[in-house]
Every structure is written in C-alpha cells, then in structure tokens.
Design an enzyme around this catalytic site. Structure first.
Site, PDB file in Angstrom:
ATOM      1  CG  HIS A   2      -4.859   4.011 -16.453  1.00 45.49           C
ATOM      2  ND1 HIS A   2      -3.575   3.680 -16.142  1.00 45.49           N
ATOM      3  CD2 HIS A   2      -4.981   5.327 -16.177  1.00 45.49           C
ATOM      4  CE1 HIS A   2      -2.932   4.751 -15.695  1.00 45.49           C
ATOM      5  NE2 HIS A   2      -3.780   5.760 -15.699  1.00 45.49           N
ATOM      6  CE1 TYR A  19       0.153  -3.678 -14.310  1.00 48.85           C
ATOM      7  CE2 TYR A  19       0.963  -5.121 -12.561  1.00 48.85           C
ATOM      8  CZ  TYR A  19       0.003  -4.253 -13.052  1.00 48.85           C
ATOM      9  OH  TYR A  19      -1.116  -3.981 -12.295  1.00 48.85           O
ATOM     10  N   PRO A  48      -0.301  -8.400  -4.749  1.00 49.39           N
ATOM     11  CG  PRO A  48       1.074  -6.638  -4.102  1.00 49.39           C
ATOM     12  CD  PRO A  48       0.762  -8.063  -3.803  1.00 49.39           C
ATOM     13  CE  LYS A 106      -8.384  -8.844 -11.113  1.00 52.69           C
ATOM     14  NZ  LYS A 106      -8.506  -7.467 -11.583  1.00 52.69           N
ATOM     15  CE1 TYR A 122      -3.713  -5.106 -14.019  1.00 47.61           C
ATOM     16  CE2 TYR A 122      -5.312  -3.385 -14.538  1.00 47.61           C
ATOM     17  CZ  TYR A 122      -4.127  -3.787 -13.940  1.00 47.61           C
ATOM     18  OH  TYR A 122      -3.365  -2.874 -13.247  1.00 47.61           O
TER      19      TYR A 122
HETATM   20  P1  RFL Z   1      -8.717  -3.388   5.199  1.00 47.91           P
HETATM   21  O1  RFL Z   1      -8.522  -2.278   4.229  1.00 47.91           O
HETATM   22  O2  RFL Z   1      -7.506  -4.010   5.795  1.00 47.91           O
HETATM   23  O3  RFL Z   1      -9.654  -2.812   6.346  1.00 47.91           O
HETATM   24  C1  RFL Z   1      -9.866  -3.504   7.556  1.00 47.91           C
HETATM   25  C2  RFL Z   1     -10.187  -2.477   8.633  1.00 47.91           C
HETATM   26  O4  RFL Z   1     -10.514  -3.158   9.832  1.00 47.91           O
HETATM   27  C3  RFL Z   1      -9.901  -2.483  10.927  1.00 47.91           C
HETATM   28  N1  RFL Z   1      -9.748  -3.416  12.047  1.00 47.91           N
HETATM   29  C4  RFL Z   1     -10.503  -3.377  13.180  1.00 47.91           C
HETATM   30  N2  RFL Z   1     -11.502  -2.578  13.546  1.00 47.91           N
HETATM   31  C5  RFL Z   1     -12.053  -2.780  14.765  1.00 47.91           C
HETATM   32  N3  RFL Z   1     -11.648  -3.757  15.624  1.00 47.91           N
HETATM   33  C6  RFL Z   1     -10.634  -4.588  15.277  1.00 47.91           C
HETATM   34  N4  RFL Z   1     -10.227  -5.533  16.113  1.00 47.91           N
HETATM   35  C7  RFL Z   1     -10.028  -4.418  14.009  1.00 47.91           C
HETATM   36  N5  RFL Z   1      -9.019  -5.058  13.351  1.00 47.91           N
HETATM   37  C8  RFL Z   1      -8.874  -4.439  12.173  1.00 47.91           C
HETATM   38  C9  RFL Z   1      -8.572  -2.021  10.348  1.00 47.91           C
HETATM   39  O5  RFL Z   1      -8.014  -0.966  11.093  1.00 47.91           O
HETATM   40  C10 RFL Z   1      -8.992  -1.587   8.937  1.00 47.91           C
HETATM   41  O6  RFL Z   1      -9.358  -0.229   8.890  1.00 47.91           O
HETATM   42  O7  RFL Z   1      -9.586  -4.573   4.585  1.00 47.91           O
HETATM   43  P2  RFL Z   1     -10.725  -4.595   3.445  1.00 47.91           P
HETATM   44  O8  RFL Z   1     -11.757  -3.552   3.710  1.00 47.91           O
HETATM   45  O9  RFL Z   1     -11.097  -6.004   3.296  1.00 47.91           O
HETATM   46  O10 RFL Z   1      -9.968  -4.090   2.115  1.00 47.91           O
HETATM   47  C11 RFL Z   1      -8.971  -4.864   1.499  1.00 47.91           C
HETATM   48  C12 RFL Z   1      -7.930  -3.963   0.836  1.00 47.91           C
HETATM   49  O11 RFL Z   1      -7.478  -3.022   1.771  1.00 47.91           O
HETATM   50  C13 RFL Z   1      -6.751  -4.739   0.256  1.00 47.91           C
HETATM   51  O12 RFL Z   1      -7.176  -5.936  -0.338  1.00 47.91           O
HETATM   52  C14 RFL Z   1      -5.982  -3.932  -0.824  1.00 47.91           C
HETATM   53  O13 RFL Z   1      -5.344  -2.816  -0.266  1.00 47.91           O
HETATM   54  C15 RFL Z   1      -4.966  -4.796  -1.540  1.00 47.91           C
HETATM   55  N6  RFL Z   1      -4.195  -4.066  -2.562  1.00 47.91           N
HETATM   56  C16 RFL Z   1      -4.744  -3.776  -3.803  1.00 47.91           C
HETATM   57  N7  RFL Z   1      -6.025  -4.082  -4.081  1.00 47.91           N
HETATM   58  C17 RFL Z   1      -6.585  -3.721  -5.278  1.00 47.91           C
HETATM   59  O14 RFL Z   1      -7.764  -4.011  -5.509  1.00 47.91           O
HETATM   60  N8  RFL Z   1      -5.881  -3.028  -6.254  1.00 47.91           N
HETATM   61  C18 RFL Z   1      -4.582  -2.677  -6.055  1.00 47.91           C
HETATM   62  O15 RFL Z   1      -4.001  -2.009  -6.910  1.00 47.91           O
HETATM   63  C19 RFL Z   1      -3.958  -3.085  -4.811  1.00 47.91           C
HETATM   64  N9  RFL Z   1      -2.683  -2.759  -4.554  1.00 47.91           N
HETATM   65  C20 RFL Z   1      -2.904  -3.643  -2.272  1.00 47.91           C
HETATM   66  C21 RFL Z   1      -2.156  -3.000  -3.306  1.00 47.91           C
HETATM   67  C22 RFL Z   1      -2.345  -3.812  -1.016  1.00 47.91           C
HETATM   68  C23 RFL Z   1      -1.079  -3.374  -0.768  1.00 47.91           C
HETATM   69  N10 RFL Z   1      -0.601  -3.515   0.550  1.00 47.91           N
HETATM   70  C24 RFL Z   1       0.014  -2.472   1.257  1.00 47.91           C
HETATM   71  C25 RFL Z   1      -1.005  -4.645   1.317  1.00 47.91           C
HETATM   72  C26 RFL Z   1      -0.861  -2.589  -3.078  1.00 47.91           C
HETATM   73  C27 RFL Z   1      -0.308  -2.790  -1.813  1.00 47.91           C
HETATM   74  C28 RFL Z   1       1.125  -2.349  -1.643  1.00 47.91           C
HETATM   75  C1  PHB Z   2      -0.750   0.740  -7.206  1.00 52.52           C
HETATM   76  O1  PHB Z   2      -0.871   1.756  -7.932  1.00 52.52           O
HETATM   77  O2  PHB Z   2      -0.550   0.823  -5.998  1.00 52.52           O
HETATM   78  C2  PHB Z   2      -0.830  -0.601  -7.824  1.00 52.52           C
HETATM   79  C3  PHB Z   2      -1.163  -0.720  -9.158  1.00 52.52           C
HETATM   80  C4  PHB Z   2      -1.230  -1.983  -9.744  1.00 52.52           C
HETATM   81  C5  PHB Z   2      -0.950  -3.097  -8.978  1.00 52.52           C
HETATM   82  C6  PHB Z   2      -0.624  -2.967  -7.641  1.00 52.52           C
HETATM   83  C7  PHB Z   2      -0.566  -1.714  -7.050  1.00 52.52           C
HETATM   84  O3  PHB Z   2      -0.993  -4.320  -9.564  1.00 52.52           O
END
Ligand code: RFL
Ligand code: PHB
Length: 393
Positions: A75, A204, A295, A299, A387
């Site tokens: 993108h 957005y 989100p 980031k 971004y």
């Molecule tokens: P994770 O992915 O939460 O992974 C942690 C892992 O640790 C395990 N765990 C354990 N394992 C063993 N023993 C225990 N006691 C444990 N406790 C936990 C868990 O099961 C899991 O598998 O953390 P990590 O690796 O730091 O990654 C972070 C990301 O997952 C998170 O920041 C992003 O998903 C946030 N996020 C976004 N980030 C972006 O960079 N770009 C995006 O577009 C974006 N969109 C989003 C998002 C998060 C969202 N939600 C659902 C919170 C959109 C959404 C809706």
């Molecule tokens: C997504 O595609 O899940 C998404 C994209 C941009 C954001 C957050 C989530 O800022």
C-alpha cells in the site's frame, strides 16, 4: 521432572517470540519457545494487518518474506475521510519511497511457525502453569507442564514475549516497574467479511457517529471496524446493524461499500500502556508484554518486531563479543522509539474518534486538524513517516 537447557528461553509464540527465535537462530544462538495455546489457535487469531516498511524488509532478510511478498498487498497511501470527502496521504512521495504491506499478523505467525518447525527448532505448544524463577541470578529458569510432564528449562536469559496478559511482567518484583496507562472511553467492533475491499487503500473515517476503518486482508476479504462503547456486547451488533453503521460512517459521494457474509466479529478495548524499564535482571520484556497501543496507528505488531530486533542484536553482542552494554541499553533504546509510536497512536486516535465529552469546539478542532493534515505537506509528511515506521536506530 524433565530438565532442559538452552541459551534463551522465550515465553510466547506471538510475532515477538517467534521472530526473536528466528533472529537468534541466524546468529547461532539457541532458543526454546514455549506457548500456552495450540498451533491452530495462534495461526487463526485475527489481529493486526499492517506491516511497516522496515519490518517487511526484516522478514525478507530472515527468509520469511516469500508469501508476504506474493500474497500481501503493498500500500502506497491511506485515505482520511471526513466531512463527506476523502483525502489521500501518499507515502512514497512523502517518505523517500516507503510503503506498508497489508498482510495479516496470523499469516506472519503461520510463516514463522512453518519455518521453525521445518528447521527442527524447539517450539512447545500447549504448555501450562508457566512461571519464571531466578531472574535476578545468572541462571534463570522457566518451569511449565508440557504433555503432562513437569519441565524445568534452564536459560542464560528469558525473553518475556507473552503479551499483555502474560506471566513475565508480573514476575518482576513490586516497585521495580513504573506503568504509564491511558484507557480510552471506546472500543472497536471489528468484522472480517467475505467481500472484495471497497477501496484499494485503507480508509480512516471521521464521522459525526464516530470513527470507522475500512481495511482488508486479500482481494476477496475485507476487515472493517467501527468505534463502539468500550464494554459493548458483540451480541448487540447484528450484521444489519454493523453494515448500516459502516454505510453511514463511510459515506462519501461516489463511494459504495461492498457487503458480504460476516465471517468473524469481535470487540477490542483501546488502551495505551507502557512499563519502564523493560528489563529486570535476566528477564527482558518485548512486545505487548511491555506496551500496548490503541490500534488506530497500526503499530502494535511492528513495535513487537522492533523490540526483538534490538534484543537479538544485544544478545548477539553478548554471545559473540562478550559485551553487555547493548543489553544494558536494551530498555532505553526500545523505549525512545516506543514513546514516539505511543504518541503517534494516541494522536491518530484523538484525531479521529468521537469522545463522549467532546464539545462542538473539540469537533471543529478535529476537523481543522484533519484539514491541516491533508492540505499541508509538512503535516502530511509527519503522518506518513510515522505510519510507514520511524527509523530503528
Ligand atoms: P501476542 O501476539 O499477544 O503473543 C503473546 C503470546 O504469548 C502467549 N502466552 C503464553 N505462553 C506461554 N505461557 C504463558 N503463560 C503465556 N501467556 C501468554 C500467548 O498465547 C501469545 O501467543 O504478543 P506479541 O508477540 O508481543 O505481539 C503483539 C501483537 O500481537 C499486537 O501488538 C498487535 O496485534 C496489535 N495490533 C496491530 N498491530 C500492528 O502492528 N498493526 C495493526 O494493524 C494492528 N491492528 C492490533 C490490530 C490488535 C488488535 N487486537 C485484537 C488487540 C488490530 C486489533 C483489532
Ligand atoms: C487491520 O487491517 O486490522 C488494521 C489496519 C489498520 C489499523 C488497524 C487495524 O490501524
């Protein structure tokens, strides 16, 4: 009891733990990853979708980028939509040629898990009762139950990559960490729908009814979000209600939102959170274990990858050159960039959402700022460079 030994014990197989494992392997450093859930769960959990320019390049460098480049969508901009009009922010022209890649976090997880298992590197799923001990000594230990067997994993270092609800951060003694926290008075209702994206780029949208975001996962799957009350129940949101809200919030002349069967629906609370420092003794926190962003700036996963890049370089300096200073600087190095990403995520969130105590003045100010960001090259550049991802060093 089963006894295992490794150099770096990694708790959590999210993007942070998995990519750390690959970087350490490349540097000839042994690691064991332990994960609470099973493989299918972590490979299907729908979360982030936007990968920063440098992070995609890092995955390429690690030999993990082939499917991302084939199936991910490059993108070159985003649209900010407000007052019924769309305004494009062009990334390459504002950032010296950078872009982002839209590719699901769970796809990254699948790619890294496949590479790790194919290489025969240890990754233990469905561990329970995980705890970390001896973090203030040179011989920390991770204890857990795996396949019914009590296991002790002795390590030189423990990487706490276990997300916001993990056990590593709480294992640090009281009084060591300072937490900085902001909870937002809204959440995001997110859906995955079997429908082609309505626009080539992410939209957005600021609207009188609250924020909406139109994103995607592939040419046939859309990802859509609407701002909702933070404690809302997903059961209150019928598919019809969601589509109706999306149509209203994304409305613009000539735009039509494509609908399709809703495959998945969930609500996410929104918060900003940081703990300092990110290291105590031989326990190093990375990713969501140490910080959360709302989100809106896309980031979270990118910050997790940035942390483990810094961490792997520091561990490499320790093992290869016998140097401890990069490990000593780990927390400060990461936090400088994390706070900038926190600021950006807070800013995007504040700019685009409807806050319940907003006055008409606040709403006018948001519109003026959106107008400024989309008409001033200086302001658009500030958005674009954040971004696509700030420099790592
Ligand atoms: P994770 O992915 O939460 O992974 C942690 C892992 O640790 C395990 N765990 C354990 N394992 C063993 N023993 C225990 N006691 C444990 N406790 C936990 C868990 O099961 C899991 O598998 O953390 P990590 O690796 O730091 O990654 C972070 C990301 O997952 C998170 O920041 C992003 O998903 C946030 N996020 C976004 N980030 C972006 O960079 N770009 C995006 O577009 C974006 N969109 C989003 C998002 C998060 C969202 N939600 C659902 C919170 C959109 C959404 C809706
Ligand atoms: C997504 O595609 O899940 C998404 C994209 C941009 C954001 C957050 C989530 O800022």
């Amino acid at each position: 009891m089963r006894k295992l030994r490794t150099q770096v014990g990694i708790v959590g197989a999210g993007p942070a733990g998995l990519v750390l494992g690959e970087m350490l392997a490349r540097a000839g450093i042994e690691a064991v990853i332990v994960e609470r859930h099973d493989r299918a769960y972590i490979e299907e959990r729908i979360r982030a979708g936007v990968i920063e320019h440098w992070a995609a390049a890092l995955l390429d460098e690690l030999g993990l980028g082939a499917r991302l480049r084939r199936e991910g969508l490059a993108h070159h901009g985003i649209e900010l939509r407000f007052a019924g009009r769309g305004h494009r922010i062009d990334f390459p022209s504002l950032t010296g040629g950078k872009e982002v890649v839209v590719y699901g976090q769970h796809e990254v997880v699948k790619d890294v898990v496949a590479a790790r298992l194919a290489a025969g590197r240890p990754l233990l799923f469905e561990v329970s009762e995980t705890r970390v001990e001896g973090i203030e000594t040179d011989h920390p230990v991770i204890r857990f139950v795996h396949e019914g067997e009590e296991t002790e994993l002795s390590c030189d270092f423990i990487a706490g990559c276990d997300g916001f609800h993990g056990i590593c951060r709480p294992a640090i003694p009281a009084g060591v960490l300072t937490a900085y926290d902001r909870i937002y008075p809204f959440g995001w209702l997110g859906i995955l729908a079997e429908a082609p994206p309505s626009s080539e780029e992410l939209i957005y949208a600021w609207s009188e009814r609250g924020f909406a975001l139109a994103s995607m996962r592939s040419p046939t799957i859309t990802r859509l979000y609407v701002q909702c009350p933070p404690d809302d129940d997903v059961a209150q949101w019928s598919d019809d209600r969601i589509w109706d809200e999306l149509h209203r919030r994304l409305a613009a002349p000539g735009f039509s939102l494509t609908e399709g069967p809703v495959l998945q629906k969930s609500i996410t609370a929104m918060r900003s959170f940081v703990v300092e420092p990110m290291r105590h003794g031989r326990l190093l926190l990375a990713g969501d274990a140490a910080h959360i962003v709302p989100p809106t700036g896309a980031k979270g996963m990118n910050l997790a990858l940035a942390d483990v890049l810094v961490l792997s370089r520091a561990l490499e300096a320790f093992y290869r050159d016998g140097r401890s200073d990069p490990l000593d600087a780990y927390s400060d190095t990461c936090l400088r960039r994390i706070w900038k990403a926190q600021r950006f995520s807070w800013w995007m969130t504040s700019l685009l959402h409807l806050f319940e105590d907003d006055s008409p003045f606040d709403r006018r100010r948001q519109l003026a700022e959106l107008d400024y960001v989309t008409s001033s090259a200086a302001a658009a550049t500030a958005l674009a460079e954040n971004y696509v991802g700030l420099p790592i060093d």
